[in-house]
Design a protein around this motif. Structure first.
Motif, PDB file in Angstrom:
ATOM      1  N   ASP A   1     -35.871 -12.321 -27.963  1.00 28.52           N
ATOM      2  CA  ASP A   1     -36.758 -13.072 -27.612  1.00 28.52           C
ATOM      3  C   ASP A   1     -37.118 -13.449 -25.712  1.00 28.52           C
ATOM      4  OD1 ASP A   1     -39.732 -14.468 -27.177  1.00 28.52           O
ATOM      5  OD2 ASP A   1     -38.407 -14.964 -29.427  1.00 28.52           O
ATOM      6  N   LEU A   2     -37.998 -12.633 -25.259  1.00 24.68           N
ATOM      7  CA  LEU A   2     -37.720 -13.035 -23.553  1.00 24.68           C
ATOM      8  C   LEU A   2     -38.127 -14.805 -23.598  1.00 24.68           C
ATOM      9  CD1 LEU A   2     -36.906 -11.717 -21.195  1.00 24.68           C
ATOM     10  CD2 LEU A   2     -39.118 -11.090 -20.161  1.00 24.68           C
ATOM     11  N   ARG A   3     -39.013 -15.077 -24.103  1.00 23.49           N
ATOM     12  CA  ARG A   3     -39.880 -16.192 -23.694  1.00 23.49           C
ATOM     13  C   ARG A   3     -38.466 -17.663 -24.487  1.00 23.49           C
ATOM     14  NH1 ARG A   3     -45.013 -17.857 -23.025  1.00 23.49           N
ATOM     15  NH2 ARG A   3     -45.971 -15.175 -23.252  1.00 23.49           N
ATOM     16  N   ALA A   4     -38.143 -16.791 -25.352  1.00 21.04           N
ATOM     17  CA  ALA A   4     -36.861 -17.971 -26.058  1.00 21.04           C
ATOM     18  C   ALA A   4     -35.786 -17.987 -25.064  1.00 21.04           C
ATOM     19  CB  ALA A   4     -36.899 -17.950 -27.719  1.00 21.04           C
ATOM     20  N   ALA A   5     -35.516 -17.042 -24.092  1.00 20.57           N
ATOM     21  CA  ALA A   5     -34.477 -16.933 -23.884  1.00 20.57           C
ATOM     22  C   ALA A   5     -34.376 -17.479 -22.664  1.00 20.57           C
ATOM     23  CB  ALA A   5     -34.132 -15.691 -24.016  1.00 20.57           C
ATOM     24  N   LEU A   6     -35.518 -17.928 -21.878  1.00 23.44           N
ATOM     25  CA  LEU A   6     -35.791 -17.780 -20.862  1.00 23.44           C
ATOM     26  C   LEU A   6     -35.846 -19.028 -21.051  1.00 23.44           C
ATOM     27  CD1 LEU A   6     -38.243 -15.796 -17.832  1.00 23.44           C
ATOM     28  CD2 LEU A   6     -35.810 -16.288 -18.283  1.00 23.44           C
ATOM     29  N   ALA A   7     -36.355 -19.751 -22.051  1.00 27.54           N
ATOM     30  CA  ALA A   7     -36.399 -21.466 -22.185  1.00 27.54           C
ATOM     31  C   ALA A   7     -35.681 -22.433 -22.705  1.00 27.54           C
ATOM     32  CB  ALA A   7     -37.865 -21.718 -23.428  1.00 27.54           C
ATOM     33  N   ALA A   8     -34.407 -21.312 -22.853  1.00 26.88           N
ATOM     34  CA  ALA A   8     -33.050 -22.103 -24.150  1.00 26.88           C
ATOM     35  C   ALA A   8     -32.619 -23.387 -23.303  1.00 26.88           C
ATOM     36  CB  ALA A   8     -32.043 -20.929 -24.432  1.00 26.88           C
ATOM     37  N   GLU A   9     -32.589 -23.983 -23.533  1.00 24.73           N
ATOM     38  CA  GLU A   9     -31.212 -24.958 -22.663  1.00 24.73           C
ATOM     39  C   GLU A   9     -30.651 -24.939 -23.014  1.00 24.73           C
ATOM     40  OE1 GLU A   9     -33.136 -27.829 -21.481  1.00 24.73           O
ATOM     41  OE2 GLU A   9     -34.846 -27.102 -22.071  1.00 24.73           O
ATOM     42  N   PRO A  10     -29.090 -25.794 -22.082  1.00 22.00           N
ATOM     43  CA  PRO A  10     -28.313 -26.044 -22.335  1.00 22.00           C
ATOM     44  C   PRO A  10     -27.304 -25.721 -23.300  1.00 22.00           C
ATOM     45  CG  PRO A  10     -28.457 -26.509 -20.074  1.00 22.00           C
ATOM     46  CD  PRO A  10     -29.694 -26.081 -20.890  1.00 22.00           C
ATOM     47  N   GLN A  11     -26.610 -25.137 -24.144  1.00 17.75           N
ATOM     48  CA  GLN A  11     -26.074 -25.667 -25.196  1.00 17.75           C
ATOM     49  C   GLN A  11     -24.836 -25.312 -25.504  1.00 17.75           C
ATOM     50  OE1 GLN A  11     -27.439 -25.049 -28.701  1.00 17.75           O
ATOM     51  NE2 GLN A  11     -24.888 -24.708 -28.910  1.00 17.75           N
ATOM     52  N   PRO A  12     -24.238 -26.976 -25.886  1.00 18.93           N
ATOM     53  CA  PRO A  12     -22.848 -26.989 -25.623  1.00 18.93           C
ATOM     54  C   PRO A  12     -22.084 -26.061 -26.539  1.00 18.93           C
ATOM     55  CG  PRO A  12     -23.944 -28.597 -27.138  1.00 18.93           C
ATOM     56  CD  PRO A  12     -25.140 -27.726 -26.305  1.00 18.93           C
ATOM     57  N   PHE A  13     -20.556 -25.439 -25.700  1.00 17.16           N
ATOM     58  CA  PHE A  13     -19.687 -25.015 -26.321  1.00 17.16           C
ATOM     59  C   PHE A  13     -18.583 -25.604 -27.342  1.00 17.16           C
ATOM     60  CE2 PHE A  13     -18.041 -22.489 -22.680  1.00 17.16           C
ATOM     61  CZ  PHE A  13     -19.280 -22.096 -22.099  1.00 17.16           C
ATOM     62  N   GLY A  14     -18.778 -25.072 -28.641  1.00 16.31           N
ATOM     63  CA  GLY A  14     -18.141 -25.282 -29.981  1.00 16.31           C
ATOM     64  C   GLY A  14     -18.839 -25.543 -30.322  1.00 16.31           C
ATOM     65  N   VAL A  15     -19.993 -25.520 -30.522  1.00 19.72           N
ATOM     66  CA  VAL A  15     -20.699 -25.006 -31.639  1.00 19.72           C
ATOM     67  C   VAL A  15     -21.712 -24.289 -32.293  1.00 19.72           C
ATOM     68  CG1 VAL A  15     -22.919 -26.891 -32.400  1.00 19.72           C
ATOM     69  CG2 VAL A  15     -21.941 -27.258 -30.736  1.00 19.72           C
TER      70      VAL A  15
ATOM     71  N   LEU B   1     -15.486 -18.895 -28.696  1.00 19.57           N
ATOM     72  CA  LEU B   1     -14.402 -18.123 -30.067  1.00 19.57           C
ATOM     73  C   LEU B   1     -13.628 -19.741 -29.535  1.00 19.57           C
ATOM     74  CD1 LEU B   1     -14.453 -14.839 -29.671  1.00 19.57           C
ATOM     75  CD2 LEU B   1     -15.455 -16.314 -31.250  1.00 19.57           C
ATOM     76  N   VAL B   2     -13.187 -20.068 -28.218  1.00 19.52           N
ATOM     77  CA  VAL B   2     -12.915 -21.062 -27.696  1.00 19.52           C
ATOM     78  C   VAL B   2     -13.486 -22.037 -26.595  1.00 19.52           C
ATOM     79  CG1 VAL B   2     -10.244 -21.941 -25.929  1.00 19.52           C
ATOM     80  CG2 VAL B   2     -10.747 -19.602 -27.299  1.00 19.52           C
ATOM     81  N   PRO B   3     -14.086 -22.925 -26.479  1.00 21.77           N
ATOM     82  CA  PRO B   3     -13.474 -24.275 -28.243  1.00 21.77           C
ATOM     83  C   PRO B   3     -14.281 -23.918 -29.645  1.00 21.77           C
ATOM     84  CG  PRO B   3     -15.267 -25.370 -27.100  1.00 21.77           C
ATOM     85  CD  PRO B   3     -14.722 -23.879 -26.409  1.00 21.77           C
ATOM     86  N   LEU B   4     -13.615 -22.871 -30.720  1.00 23.51           N
ATOM     87  CA  LEU B   4     -14.570 -22.893 -32.251  1.00 23.51           C
ATOM     88  C   LEU B   4     -14.720 -24.154 -32.783  1.00 23.51           C
ATOM     89  CD1 LEU B   4     -14.115 -19.681 -33.496  1.00 23.51           C
ATOM     90  CD2 LEU B   4     -11.912 -21.006 -34.752  1.00 23.51           C
ATOM     91  N   ASP B   5     -16.375 -24.456 -33.071  1.00 21.77           N
ATOM     92  CA  ASP B   5     -16.433 -24.162 -34.197  1.00 21.77           C
ATOM     93  C   ASP B   5     -15.279 -24.433 -35.327  1.00 21.77           C
ATOM     94  OD1 ASP B   5     -17.636 -26.632 -35.488  1.00 21.77           O
ATOM     95  OD2 ASP B   5     -19.409 -25.539 -34.815  1.00 21.77           O
ATOM     96  N   LEU B   6     -14.111 -24.455 -35.534  1.00 17.13           N
ATOM     97  CA  LEU B   6     -13.125 -25.165 -36.951  1.00 17.13           C
ATOM     98  C   LEU B   6     -13.817 -25.908 -37.947  1.00 17.13           C
ATOM     99  CD1 LEU B   6     -10.905 -23.376 -37.598  1.00 17.13           C
ATOM    100  CD2 LEU B   6      -9.880 -25.133 -36.896  1.00 17.13           C
ATOM    101  N   PRO B   7     -14.614 -26.470 -37.532  1.00 18.44           N
ATOM    102  CA  PRO B   7     -14.721 -27.698 -37.923  1.00 18.44           C
ATOM    103  C   PRO B   7     -16.496 -27.423 -39.492  1.00 18.44           C
ATOM    104  CG  PRO B   7     -14.541 -28.808 -36.653  1.00 18.44           C
ATOM    105  CD  PRO B   7     -14.828 -27.761 -36.344  1.00 18.44           C
ATOM    106  N   ALA B   8     -17.596 -26.223 -38.976  1.00 15.46           N
ATOM    107  CA  ALA B   8     -18.145 -26.352 -39.412  1.00 15.46           C
ATOM    108  C   ALA B   8     -17.560 -24.975 -40.230  1.00 15.46           C
ATOM    109  CB  ALA B   8     -19.377 -25.616 -38.290  1.00 15.46           C
ATOM    110  N   LEU B   9     -16.993 -23.893 -39.741  1.00 19.68           N
ATOM    111  CA  LEU B   9     -16.356 -22.792 -40.621  1.00 19.68           C
ATOM    112  C   LEU B   9     -15.548 -23.493 -41.867  1.00 19.68           C
ATOM    113  CD1 LEU B   9     -17.184 -21.312 -38.081  1.00 19.68           C
ATOM    114  CD2 LEU B   9     -15.171 -19.919 -37.909  1.00 19.68           C
ATOM    115  N   ALA B  10     -14.777 -24.375 -41.598  1.00 26.00           N
ATOM    116  CA  ALA B  10     -14.218 -24.462 -42.554  1.00 26.00           C
ATOM    117  C   ALA B  10     -14.459 -25.013 -43.713  1.00 26.00           C
ATOM    118  CB  ALA B  10     -13.214 -25.745 -41.771  1.00 26.00           C
TER     119      ALA B  10
END
Ligand SMILES: Cc1ncc(C[n+]2csc(CCOP(=O)(O)OP(=O)(O)O)c2C)c(N)n1
Lengths: 338, 317
Positions: free
Chosen positions: B170-184, B228-237
Motif C-alpha cells: 500500500d504505497l500511500r501507507a508505506a510512505l506515510a509510515a512513521e518510524p517504528q520502534p524495534f522490538g515491538v 528478530l533482534v531485539p525480539l518482542d518476547l513479552p508479547a510472544l510469551a
C-alpha cells in the motif's frame, strides 16, 4: 566517452591469424550455435519456459570459443552466471543444459541449478552467481594439476566487475607467487550491471590491475576470435610448461544488455556506443576471415540453419522432459546422502 | 536500488533529511547522485566487504551509512567486517564508539535465482551479538523500520526485505509510515485458538491462513515480530501463555529464526508447560533452495501448510 577499444597496438583486429591451430570453420560453427541458442533462450524466457534470470552471452561469443578451442578435455573450467556461452563452447550437452534452464528432471543438475551449472563430463566445475567467487576455485583446480603434475590447466571466465572483489586480488597474488597453471579470462564489456566500469575503477583497462600483481597479461580484441585464441593458446602453453598463470583481458560488448526476467530488458547504453560495437560483431568478423580465405558462403549459411535446428531440438527435448519429483529437492545435500 | 521500490523513496527522503546519511551500493539511482552528490551517493565496485568496512569507519566518525547489499546471500561476503568489527566495536570499546549503520538486502522471492542467491539467512545473524535484525512482514513496516534504522544511534542494523512484500504494497501507507520502534511485535489478528508467529514473507501467507480459519470459527492470534533482534518476547510469551499452542512460520529453515524464537520462548516461565508439546513449524527444509519451481514449491510457507498445522494442534487439544 566511448568504451575504449583494445589499447595494445601490437594486437590489432586486422592482424593476420597468428595461430595456425584454430579450425576457423569449427570456431564459426560453435559461435553460430551460441548465438542461435542465446536468442532462442531469451525468447523461451519471455514465453516463461526458461526459469530464473537469463544473462545472455550474445556479442561475446568469440571469447568463449577462442579460449575453449585452445583447451584439452583434461583441463578445468570455471564460469559464472553469464555462462551458457562458455558451457556450449566447452561442449556441454545441449539437451541437458536446456532442460536445466527449463527446470526439468533431465537437466544437467536435475533442476537445482538453472543457469548456474556444473558438469563433470566437460570439467566445468562451477558457474557461480556470486561475482568473483569462482576465481579462487579455479586456482584450486590449478593446484590439483600442479600437485599431480598432470599437465592440465584451469581456466576461469569473469567480467571486469570481478576485479572489484578482494578475493580476486588475493587469488592473483597467490597464483603468481605459486606459479599456478591458471588462465584468467576477463571479458571486459565496460559495464557491471547498470554501472559503467569507468565510474568505479581507476583504470578502464583491467590488465594494468593484473600487471600490478605481476601477472603476465594479454590484451586482446575480444570480438576477434583469432586474437583471443592466439592469446589463450600462448597462455595455455606457458601454464602447461609449469611457468605460471596468465591474465587475458578481452575487450568486448554485450549485444543484449545484461539480464532478462519476464520481459526483454531495456537498452540503457548510448546508441552510438552500441552501434559501434554492433558494427564489429564477432560472427561477422570471423565470417569475413572465412570468406576472404575462400570459404563458400553456402557452407556458412548452412551452419546457421543447422544451429537453429539443433537448438530447436534441444528446446523440444526440454519441453518434453518431466518436472523433477518434488522430493528430489532434499537429495544430494552432501555425498552419501540419498 | 531495492527490490521493494518504495524503500528507495523513503531512503531518498531520509537522505534529504539528514546530510550525514550516505548511501553505498554497486548501482545507485542517477537522480540521487545529481541531487545529493557523488560524495553521499557512492557507486562502488563489486566490493561488498570493503563497502561494509568503510561504512563502519564512516559510522564511527560521524556519518550514517546505508549499504545496499542487494541480495541477502552477499551478507556472507561481509561477515568479517560486519560481525567481527561492526557488531563488536561498541562492546569492545566499552561503549565509547558507536557504529550506527544499516545494511539492506533482499531475501527470497519466487525468482528462481537458485541455491546461492535465494535464501533467508537472518537466523545466522541472531547468533552474532551486536547486530540488530529487522525482517518486516509488510511494505509499510519495511518503510517504518528503515526510517528507525537510519535515525537511531545504537549500532548496526540488518534489514532483510522479502521481494514478495512488493506484491501487497500500500504505497500511500508505506510512505506515510512513521518510524517504528524495534522490538515491538505487530498483532496482525487477535484470537485464542493458537498463536501463529510469522516472519517476513511468511506473514502474508499466515494472514490468509488466519482469514480462512476464522471463516471456520477458528481464531488464531497472528504475531509478526518485525524485528528478530531485539525480539518482542513479552508479547510472544503472553500470547502463547493464553493460547497454549504455537505455530512458527518462516520461509527460511527451521534451524534459523524459528528455532531461536522457540528456544527463547521456552525459557519464559510457564511457557513450556502452557504449550505442553503443542508446537508446530511451517518452514523451509534444511537444504539449499533449488532453482526449479517444482522443487522449490515445498520451501514456501503456504496458507495451506499453516492451516494444516493449526488444525493439527487444535485437534490434538
Ligand atoms: C558479490 C556480488 N555482488 C553483486 C552481485 C550482483 N551482480 C550480478 S551481475 C553484476 C554485474 C557484474 O558485472 P561484470 O563482472 O562486469 O560481468 P558482466 O555481467 O558484465 O558480464 C552484479 C553487480 C553479484 N552477483 N555478486
Amino acid at each position: 566517452m566511448a568504451l575504449a577499444l583494445p589499447a595494445d597496438p601490437a594486437v590489432s583486429p586486422m592482424d593476420p591469424p597468428q595461430d595456425g591451430g584454430l579450425d576457423l570453420v569449427a570456431a564459426y560453427k560453435a559461435m553460430v550455435l551460441i548465438r542461435a541458442y542465446e536468442e532462442r533462450i531469451l525468447q523461451a524466457r519471455t514465453d516463461r519456459e526458461v526459469i530464473g534470470p537469463v544473462h545472455p552471452y550474445i556479442g561475446q561469443e568469440a571469447v568463449a570459443v577462442g579460449v575453449c578451442a585452445a583447451l584439452q578435455p583434461r583441463d578445468h573450467l570455471v564460469s559464472h552466471y553469464r555462462g551458457h556461452g562458455h558451457a556450449l563452447a566447452r561442449g556441454v550437452d545441449l539437451d541437458a543444459l536446456t532442460a536445466e534452464l527449463f527446470g526439468r528432471a533431465d537437466g544437467l543438475c536435475g533442476g537445482k541449478a538453472a543457469a548456474l551449472v556444473s558438469d563433470p563430463a566437460t570439467h566445468l566445475l562451477l558457474s557461480s552467481g556470486i561475482v568473483g567467487a569462482g576465481i579462487p576455485v579455479a586456482a584450486g583446480a590449478a593446484m590439483t594439476s600442479q600437485v599431480r603434475r598432470d599437465g592440465a590447466v584451469a581456466v576461469v571466465f569473469f567480467g571486469e566487475g570481478a576485479l572489484g572483489a578482494g578475493v580476486v586480488h588475493e587469488t592473483l597474488t597467490l597464483a603468481v607467487a605459486q606459479r599456478l597453471p591458471l588462465i584468467l579470462v576477463c571479458e571486459n564489456n565496460g559495464y557491471q550491471g547498470a554501472t559503467r566500469t569507468e565510474e568505479v575503477y581507476p583504470e578502464t583497462s583491467v590488465a594494468r590491475i593484473a600487471e600490478g600483481h605481476r601477472m603476465p597479461v594479454h590484451r586482446v580484441d575480444g570480438n576477434d576470435t583469432l586474437a583471443v585464441h592466439a592469446a589463450a593458446a600462448a597462455s595455455v602453453a606457458v601454464a602447461r610448461a609449469g611457468q605460471g598463470p596468465a591474465f587475458i583481458e578481452a575487450s568486448t560488448y554485450l549485444t543484449r544488455f545484461h539480464l532478462q526476467f519476464d520481459r526483454p530488458s531495456g537498452e540503457r547504453r548510448p546508441a552510438e556506443e552500441l552501434d559501434g560495437w554492433l558494427a564489429r560483431d564477432p560472427l561477422d568478423a570471423l565470417r569475413g576471415h572465412l570468406l576472404a580465405a575462400g570459404t563458400a558462403p553456402d557452407l556458412l549459411d548452412a551452419l546457421h540453419s543447422e544451429a537453429e535446428r539443433r537448438v530447436e531440438a534441444a528446446v523440444a527435448f526440454a519441453r518434453t522432459s518431466p518436472w523433477p519429483a518434488p522430493e528430489l529437492a532434499l537429495t544430494n545435500l552432501w555425498a552419501g546422502t540419498p | 536500488m531495492n527490490e521493494l521500490a518504495v524503500l528507495d523513496l523513503v531512503l531518498e527522503q531520509e537522505l534529504d533529511r539528514n546530510p550525514d546519511l550516505v548511501f553505498l551500493a554497486t548501482s545507485t539511482p542517477p537522480s540521487w547522485r545529481t541531487r545529493f552528490g557523488a560524495e553521499r551517493v557512492r557507486t562502488c565496485p563489486i566490493s561488498e566487504p570493503a563497502m561494509v568496512g568503510a561504512a563502519l569507519g564512516a559510522a564511527m566518525t560521524g556519518l550514517r551509512p546505508v549499504v545496499d547489499l542487494n541480495r541477502a546471500s552477499f551478507a556472507f561476503l561481509v561477515m568479517d567486517q560486519l560481525v567481527n568489527h561492526a557488531a563488536r566495536i561498541h562492546y569492545l570499546s566499552d561503549g565509547s564508539y558507536r557504529a550506527p549503520m544499516v545494511l539492506t538486502s533482499a531475501t527470497r522471492g519466487p525468482q528462481q535465482l537458485g541455491p546461492q542467491n535465494e535464501q533467508c539467512p537472518y537466523g545466522v545473524f541472531m547468533q552474532t551479538p551486536g547486530v540488530r535484525v529487522a525482517v518486516p512482514g509488510s511494505a509499510t513496516d519495511a518503510c517504518a523500520l528503515l526510517r528507525t534504522a537510519v535515525r537511531d544511534e545504537q549500532g548496526p542494523v540488518l534489514l532483510f526485505i522479502a521481494p514478495g512484500l512488493a506484491d501487497h504494497c500500500d504505497l500511500r501507507a508505506a510512505l506515510a509510515a512513521e518510524p517504528q520502534p524495534f522490538g515491538v511485535a505487530h498483532r496482525v489478528r487477535e484470537g485464542d485458538a493458537a498463536t501463529v508467529v510469522a516472519i517476513g514473507s511468511a506473514v502474508h501467507a499466515a494472514t490468509r491462513a488466519g482469514d480462512e480459519l476464522a471463516a471456520e470459527g477458528v481464531h488464531v492470534e497472528l504475531l509478526d515480530p518485525r524485528t528478530l533482534v531485539p525480539l518482542d518476547l513479552p508479547a510472544l510469551a503472553a500470547s502463547v501463555l493464553r493460547t497454549g499452542r504455537l505455530v512458527l512460520v518462516d520461509d527460511g529453515p527451521r534451524s534459523g529464526a524459528p528455532a531461536q524464537i522457540l528456544a527463547a520462548l521456552l525459557d519464559v516461565p510457564g511457557v513450556a508447560l502452557a504449550l505442553g508439546g503443542r508446537i508446530a513449524h511451517v518452514s523451509a527444509p534444511e537444504v539449499p533452495v533449488p532453482s526449479s519451481p517444482v522443487l522449490e514449491a515445498q520451501y514456501w510457507a503456504t496458507p495451506e501448510r499453516v492451516t494444516a498445522a493449526v488444525r493439527r494442534l487444535t485437534a490434538a487439544a
